[in-house]
Design an enzyme around this catalytic site. Structure first.
Site, PDB file in Angstrom:
ATOM      1  N   GLU A 162      41.882  43.856  10.547  1.00  0.00           N
ATOM      2  CA  GLU A 162      42.574  43.187  11.652  1.00  0.00           C
ATOM      3  C   GLU A 162      42.910  41.781  11.157  1.00  0.00           C
ATOM      4  OE1 GLU A 162      40.494  42.899  15.402  1.00  0.00           O
ATOM      5  OE2 GLU A 162      42.165  41.767  16.279  1.00  0.00           O
ATOM      6  N   ARG A 167      27.279  49.051   6.503  1.00  0.00           N
ATOM      7  CA  ARG A 167      27.979  47.800   6.242  1.00  0.00           C
ATOM      8  C   ARG A 167      27.100  46.888   5.399  1.00  0.00           C
ATOM      9  NH1 ARG A 167      30.595  45.886  10.609  1.00  0.00           N
ATOM     10  NH2 ARG A 167      30.524  43.698  10.091  1.00  0.00           N
ATOM     11  N   LYS A 177      33.320  37.799  11.844  1.00  0.00           N
ATOM     12  CA  LYS A 177      34.538  36.987  11.740  1.00  0.00           C
ATOM     13  C   LYS A 177      34.593  35.932  12.842  1.00  0.00           C
ATOM     14  CE  LYS A 177      37.634  40.417  10.903  1.00  0.00           C
ATOM     15  NZ  LYS A 177      38.942  41.029  10.683  1.00  0.00           N
TER      16      LYS A 177
HETATM   17  P1  ATP Z   1      34.433  42.056  13.398  1.00  0.00           P
HETATM   18  O1  ATP Z   1      33.562  41.050  12.708  1.00  0.00           O
HETATM   19  O2  ATP Z   1      35.301  41.462  14.433  1.00  0.00           O
HETATM   20  O3  ATP Z   1      33.734  43.331  13.795  1.00  0.00           O
HETATM   21  P2  ATP Z   1      35.426  43.383  11.073  1.00  0.00           P
HETATM   22  O4  ATP Z   1      34.798  42.521  10.045  1.00  0.00           O
HETATM   23  O5  ATP Z   1      34.906  44.739  11.321  1.00  0.00           O
HETATM   24  O6  ATP Z   1      35.525  42.545  12.400  1.00  0.00           O
HETATM   25  P3  ATP Z   1      38.006  44.498  10.419  1.00  0.00           P
HETATM   26  O7  ATP Z   1      39.196  43.730  10.029  1.00  0.00           O
HETATM   27  O8  ATP Z   1      38.132  45.421  11.550  1.00  0.00           O
HETATM   28  O9  ATP Z   1      36.961  43.422  10.730  1.00  0.00           O
HETATM   29  O10 ATP Z   1      37.424  45.260   9.163  1.00  0.00           O
HETATM   30  C1  ATP Z   1      38.211  46.035   8.305  1.00  0.00           C
HETATM   31  C2  ATP Z   1      37.367  47.063   7.620  1.00  0.00           C
HETATM   32  O11 ATP Z   1      36.315  46.442   6.898  1.00  0.00           O
HETATM   33  C3  ATP Z   1      36.720  48.026   8.594  1.00  0.00           C
HETATM   34  O12 ATP Z   1      36.931  49.338   8.141  1.00  0.00           O
HETATM   35  C4  ATP Z   1      35.273  47.686   8.564  1.00  0.00           C
HETATM   36  O13 ATP Z   1      34.489  48.829   8.717  1.00  0.00           O
HETATM   37  C5  ATP Z   1      35.096  47.061   7.174  1.00  0.00           C
HETATM   38  N1  ATP Z   1      34.020  46.072   7.197  1.00  0.00           N
HETATM   39  C6  ATP Z   1      33.934  45.000   7.992  1.00  0.00           C
HETATM   40  N2  ATP Z   1      32.787  44.338   7.786  1.00  0.00           N
HETATM   41  C7  ATP Z   1      32.121  45.008   6.818  1.00  0.00           C
HETATM   42  C8  ATP Z   1      30.861  44.824   6.149  1.00  0.00           C
HETATM   43  N3  ATP Z   1      30.059  43.809   6.454  1.00  0.00           N
HETATM   44  N4  ATP Z   1      30.511  45.721   5.211  1.00  0.00           N
HETATM   45  C9  ATP Z   1      31.323  46.736   4.897  1.00  0.00           C
HETATM   46  N5  ATP Z   1      32.500  46.960   5.473  1.00  0.00           N
HETATM   47  C10 ATP Z   1      32.910  46.118   6.428  1.00  0.00           C
END
Ligand code: ATP
Ligand code: MG
Length: 564
Positions: A43, A270, A280
């Site tokens: 996003e 994650r 974020k």
């Molecule tokens: P928020 O912090 O708002 O939940 P987000 O970090 O999940 O946002 P996105 O832009 O939706 O933000 O993430 C894009 C992709 O990165 C998604 O598929 C998510 O699963 C993956 N992702 C996000 N954070 C992690 C993490 N800490 N470890 C592994 N993958 C991640």
């Protein structure tokens, strides 16, 4: 049992992680015509962080490994929080990590019309209704996992009424928050996500790509799976928090998929890292409130922060490889990330001399005005890395903590009466020191032995300590930024009692002035990485300008080095 799998193939199969295993099985079974197409769906509401790097390495990496493709799709469904600054930064970071989406750059907003059309179809088929309750009312009716929810009074409104209201929602006739489109599924389902999830909400904020065309925007659960389908994605790999959404993902997919093709959602753990935050929302707060100096502040866990700090893409990918992919959430030590960059830079960074907490060393028996050029190794870890010249003069700088007047027995550095080697130059014997009126060490004195110049037979004499040094006459002044962990506690996200901002480490940045050999100044370009002998790895910061060289400490030489 006999098997017709070649031993090498078997080996390969064993080294696959569970996602790769499942993907290879799908491919072997000929699902989706034997295609593999993943996607990375950020996003654009913030910059990418090291957690995203883990997802990127999976999404792009698995496609590379099995000869498939990976789409970059911006999940741009909330215009109020998103923008092109983030889109551009995300693209740059993915490229820097070494991945390429080729011509497969997509946006969820590309599908707004298709998603709208599908929503109209669902309404007409009785699968969706406009709910005029407030979000509080809707939340209050959700029930609990063990208690069914309460149906909305609007749940069974006539289809024509919903169609009319949904059209008017999109024309901008109603205020934000006054109504939503909900899927009509099951208010008693044990899976809370089935309790009539919201599909569309009103947002009256111009979208960075579609402007004011739309006043309603699809929610993640509806937009994501359908976008996967429209793009031909076969494996939609995400993090564990989406596991509970998977049945709903499948429910929406069932409405449009047939037996020849359907995307499959799969989840892995994650990445959580010690002494930092990965949300974020929190990272944005740190930036907006000026608690760090931007998204690329070298203390941030963002990709651009790590880049500015001196991390290489290879080291980040090696780190992701090391931690692997599982189904269990955990907290990974930041020490492991630091280990990866240390390994990389140990092999690849040019060695230079810099003194970051200087005190003057005067070689009292060395002729005044004399300069000798000694040879310094560029990188002993590499064959043929060569040497460079460094001027040796009567007055030098050494590190303050390399001198001690009353030293314990095991102190093998500069202390009166003892010999020590000045790297690449001579063996010297310390003869004393001088303090200023406030009792601060001002100068250290020593005598050199002319027969011990590096390379001469006498230089083989046994002395325990070797110190780095810089000429006090010929040098380059540098600003050095010493970074420590951004937070004082291992897992800031777990400290529920306190606001995360109270947990920031007040000493996470210490700036000092030092001196480096001139060779450094001649070669330093923004982003270049060096080993400062005996101190650590440093890179040239973008704040450098003619006459001012600024260095970021990427990582200390050994684990546990603290900023003084
Ligand atoms: P928020 O912090 O708002 O939940 P987000 O970090 O999940 O946002 P996105 O832009 O939706 O933000 O993430 C894009 C992709 O990165 C998604 O598929 C998510 O699963 C993956 N992702 C996000 N954070 C992690 C993490 N800490 N470890 C592994 N993958 C991640
Ligand atoms: Mg998320």
């Amino acid at each position: 049992m006999t098997t017709n799998i070649e031993p090498i193939e078997e080996e390969k199969a064993k080294s696959l992680n569970f996602i790769e295993q499942a993907v290879s099985e799908d491919l072997a079974a000929g699902k989706n015509g034997g295609r593999l197409n993943t996607r990375f769906p950020p996003e654009p509401n913030g910059y990418l962080h090291i957690g995203h790097a883990k997802a990127i390495c999976m999404d792009f990496g698995i496609a590379e490994k099995f000869g498939g493709t990976c789409n970059l799709r911006f999940d741009d469904t909330n215009p109020a929080k998103e923008g092109t600054e983030y889109v551009d930064a995300i693209k740059e970071d993915i490229k820097w990590l070494g991945f390429d989406w080729g011509d497969r750059l997509y946006y969820a907003s590309d599908y707004f019309q298709k998603l709208w059309d599908l929503a109209i179809r669902l309404i007409k088929e009785g699968y969706a209704y406009v709910d005029e309750q407030t979000s509080e009312q809707i939340a209050a009716q959700k029930g609990t996992p063990t208690q069914p929810g309460t149906p909305s009074p609007y749940r069974d409104r006539p289809i024509e009424e919903t169609l009319d209201l949904f059209e008017r929602m999109n024309k901008g006739e109603f205020e934000e928050g006054s109504m939503v489109l909900r899927a009509k599924i099951d208010m008693a389902s044990p899976n809370m996500h089935f309790r009539d999830p919201i599909m569309y909400r009103i947002i009256k904020y111009p979208h960075h790509r579609t402007g004011t065309t739309w006043n309603v925007y699809p929610m993640y659960d509806y937009a994501h799976g359908q976008s996967d389908f429209f793009e031909g994605v076969t494996h939609s790999i995400c993090t564990l928090e989406f596991e509970v959404h998977r049945p709903l993902y499948n429910w929406f997919i069932d409405l449009i998929a047939d037996e020849t093709y359907r995307p499959r959602q799969m989840e892995f753990n994650r990445l959580n890292l010690t002494y930092t935050v990965m949300s974020k929302r929190k990272l944005l707060q740190l930036v907006q409130e000026g608690l760090v100096c931007g998204w690329d502040d070298p203390r941030m866990p963002t990709i651009c922060g790590l880049r500015r700090r001196g991390y290489t893409p290879e080291s980040i990918r090696a780190f992701v490889d090391k931690i692997g992919y599982t189904k269990y959430d955990g907290l990974i030590s930041v020490g492991l990330l630091e280990h990866s960059i240390r390994e990389d830079l140990n092999k690849n960074a040019t060695r230079v001399s810099a003194v970051i907490n200087p005190v003057k060393l005067i070689i009292t028996n060395y002729p005044e005005g004399e300069v000798e050029y000694v040879d310094m190794d560029n990188n002993p870890e590499q064959e043929n890395a060569g040497t460079h010249k460094m001027p040796f003069t009567r007055e030098l700088y050494i590190e303050r903590e390399d001198f001690m007047e009353d030293a314990p027995k095991k102190f093998f550095r500069m202390t009166p009466g003892k010999e020590v080697r000045l790297k690449g130059a001579y063996i010297v014997k310390c003869t004393g020191c001088k303090y200023d009126s406030e009792g601060k060490l001002e100068e250290v004195y020593c005598e050199y032995d002319p027969l011990t110049r590096s390379g001469m037979p006498e230089s083989a004499r046994k002395v325990k300590g070797t110190l780095h040094w810089v000429s006090a006459q010929y040098n380059q002044e540098i600003e050095v930024r010493l970074y420590d962990r951004l937070f004082m506690v291992e897992n800031p996200a777990e400290e529920k009692e306190k606001d995360f901002r109270e947990l920031l480490n007040p000493d996470s940045l210490i700036t000092v002035k030092g001196y480096a050999e001139q060779y450094l100044a001649e070669t330093a370009k923004v982003g270049n990485r060096y080993q400062f002998q005996r101190i650590g790895y440093f890179c040239v910061d973008k704040d450098s300008c003619p006459g001012k060289l600024v260095f970021n400490r990427t990582v200390s030489l050994k684990d546990g080095y603290k900023a003084q």
